[in-house]
Write a protein that holds these residues in place. Structure first.
Motif, short mmCIF file in Angstrom:
data_model
loop_
_atom_site.label_atom_id
_atom_site.label_comp_id
_atom_site.label_asym_id
_atom_site.label_seq_id
_atom_site.Cartn_x
_atom_site.Cartn_y
_atom_site.Cartn_z
N ASP A 41 0.84 -1.21 0.00
CA ASP A 41 0.00 0.00 0.00
C ASP A 41 0.87 1.25 0.00
O ASP A 41 1.98 1.24 0.51
CB ASP A 41 -0.89 0.02 1.25
N ASP A 45 0.31 3.92 1.67
CA ASP A 45 0.25 4.69 2.91
C ASP A 45 1.23 4.21 3.99
O ASP A 45 1.14 4.63 5.13
CB ASP A 45 -1.17 4.67 3.47
N GLN A 97 1.42 1.51 5.54
CA GLN A 97 0.91 0.64 6.61
C GLN A 97 1.68 -0.67 6.59
O GLN A 97 1.82 -1.34 7.61
CB GLN A 97 -0.57 0.38 6.41
N ARG A 133 1.20 -4.27 11.58
CA ARG A 133 0.74 -3.30 10.59
C ARG A 133 0.70 -1.92 11.23
O ARG A 133 0.12 -1.72 12.29
CB ARG A 133 -0.65 -3.68 10.09
N ARG A 154 -1.70 4.40 9.08
CA ARG A 154 -1.48 5.22 7.89
C ARG A 154 -0.56 6.39 8.24
O ARG A 154 -0.78 7.04 9.25
CB ARG A 154 -2.84 5.82 7.52
MG MG Z 1 -4.23 1.81 4.29
#
Ligand code: MG
Ligand code: UDP
Length: 325
Positions: free
Chosen positions: A106, A108, A110, A209, A212
């Motif tokens: 991703d 962002d 993450q 994880r 963001r």
């Molecule tokens: Mg995300």
């Protein structure tokens, strides 16, 4: 615009494409670029390429990617003609991957890019699909966590397919998987179902994880509901069977109840009160019928979309190293 791959580049080292679907990620991208740069420059074992797929962003995402790619030969991009959704953006990327391995990540941050070399170690040991599994789900509400757990438990039970829990799209795939995924050009895409369906040697990789780094998630409960429906319909047709069974059970009960009423009327004469039971049966049957129609509709709608055979995405602009030309 196409750039020729430098000769001899991939002779000894394995090549990996890092695929990043982006939608309105102008705040996260500068941070992502930095971390990608350090990953690429510190790597001795692999040749990395970055492939950004812009999914019709309305902010400065494209400008940033274009600018970033200007000074770096390992950066490729595809800009789609509008927002097609993450699933199709990923497919657009996968279709254009010609390296030994592929990592989907991703924009962002993450999913930490620093984990990629560790995932690659497992890949080198012979695994074809190294999928990252979340140890924790920080920054997610209790409701989201619980509903998602129930959803996957139920889906696993009714579909009979092995589903990887707490897993997103963050994974390293071998060329075998990439080639398999390229063949799956269905329009109603659910990557989780596709990754499970292709099979090959899978191994999980636990990670934390992050939240963001910037910007907002593009998900809301409405979209999640659709994603959940896509998940169910692409994994299994069990709901259609459940509707049939439910219809069968209700019909049988209705026959038994009818016999009961018939005998009771014969023995005790006509019994006028019965408003409550009539209403209950009426509402229940109406509900079951509407629900079954809805389930059929969900599948029918997807059949309809598929029969149009439209392309999954349209490309507006691209910059790709072409190894196959
Ligand atoms: Mg995300
Ligand atoms: N994304 C995309 N198209 C969309 C929505 C999202 O390409 O229509 C990308 C987004 O830029 C990000 C990734 O998909 O890189 C995951 O999106 P997001 O962070 O919103 O989802 P979450 O992490 O909350 O599940």
């Amino acid at each position: 615009m196409r750039i020729k791959m430098q000769e001899g580049q991939s002779l000894s080292k394995k090549t990996i494409t890092i695929l990043v679907p982006c939608y309105n990620e102008q705040e996260s991208l500068p941070l992502l670029f930095d971390r990608m740069d350090s990953l690429v420059s510190s790597s001795k074992d692999f040749d990395y390429s970055l492939l950004f797929v812009d999914d019709g962003s309305k902010d400065r995402t494209r400008e940033l990617i274009r600018q970033y790619s200007r000074t770096r030969a390992y950066v490729e991009y595809i800009f789609l003609s509008r927002n097609f959704g993450k699933e199709k953006a990923m497919y657009a990327g996968i279709k254009n991957v010609n390296t030994d391995g592929l990592v989907i990540i991703d924009a962002d941050l993450q999913d930490p890019p620093e984990l990629i070399p560790e995932m690659a170690k497992l890949w080198k040991q012979g695994y074809d699909d190294v999928y990252a599994r979340r140890r924790t789900r920080e920054g997610e509400t209790w409701l989201k966590k619980t509903t998602s757990r129930w959803y996957y438990d139920i889906l696993q039970k009714i579909s009979g397919v092995e589903i990887q829990k707490d897993t997103g799209d963050f994974r390293l795939l071998d060329r075998k998987c990439i080639n398999a995924l390229k063949m799956l050009d269905e329009s109603e895409r659910n990557s989780k179902a596709l990754f499970s369906w292709i099979g090959f040697k899978k191994i999980e990789f636990m990670y934390d994880r992050d939240k963001r780094v910037a910007g907002k998630t593009k998900w809301n409960y409405f979209k999640l509901f659709h994603l959940a429906m896509d998940g169910i319909t692409s994994f299994t047709t069990a709901p259609l069977k459940i509707a049939t069974w439910l219809g069968g059970i209700v019909s049988c009960s209705a026959v038994i109840y009818a016999i009961f009423i018939f005998i009771r009327t014969l023995m005790h004469g006509v019994d006028v009160p019965g408003y409550a039971s009539t209403m209950i049966v009426l509402l229940f049957l109406g509900g079951v019928q509407l629900l079954s129609l809805g389930i059929i509709g969900e599948y029918l709608g997807r059949v309809f979309m598929q029969t149009k055979e439209r392309p999954n995405y349209l490309i507006e602009e691209e910059r790709l190293k072409s190894n196959n030309e």
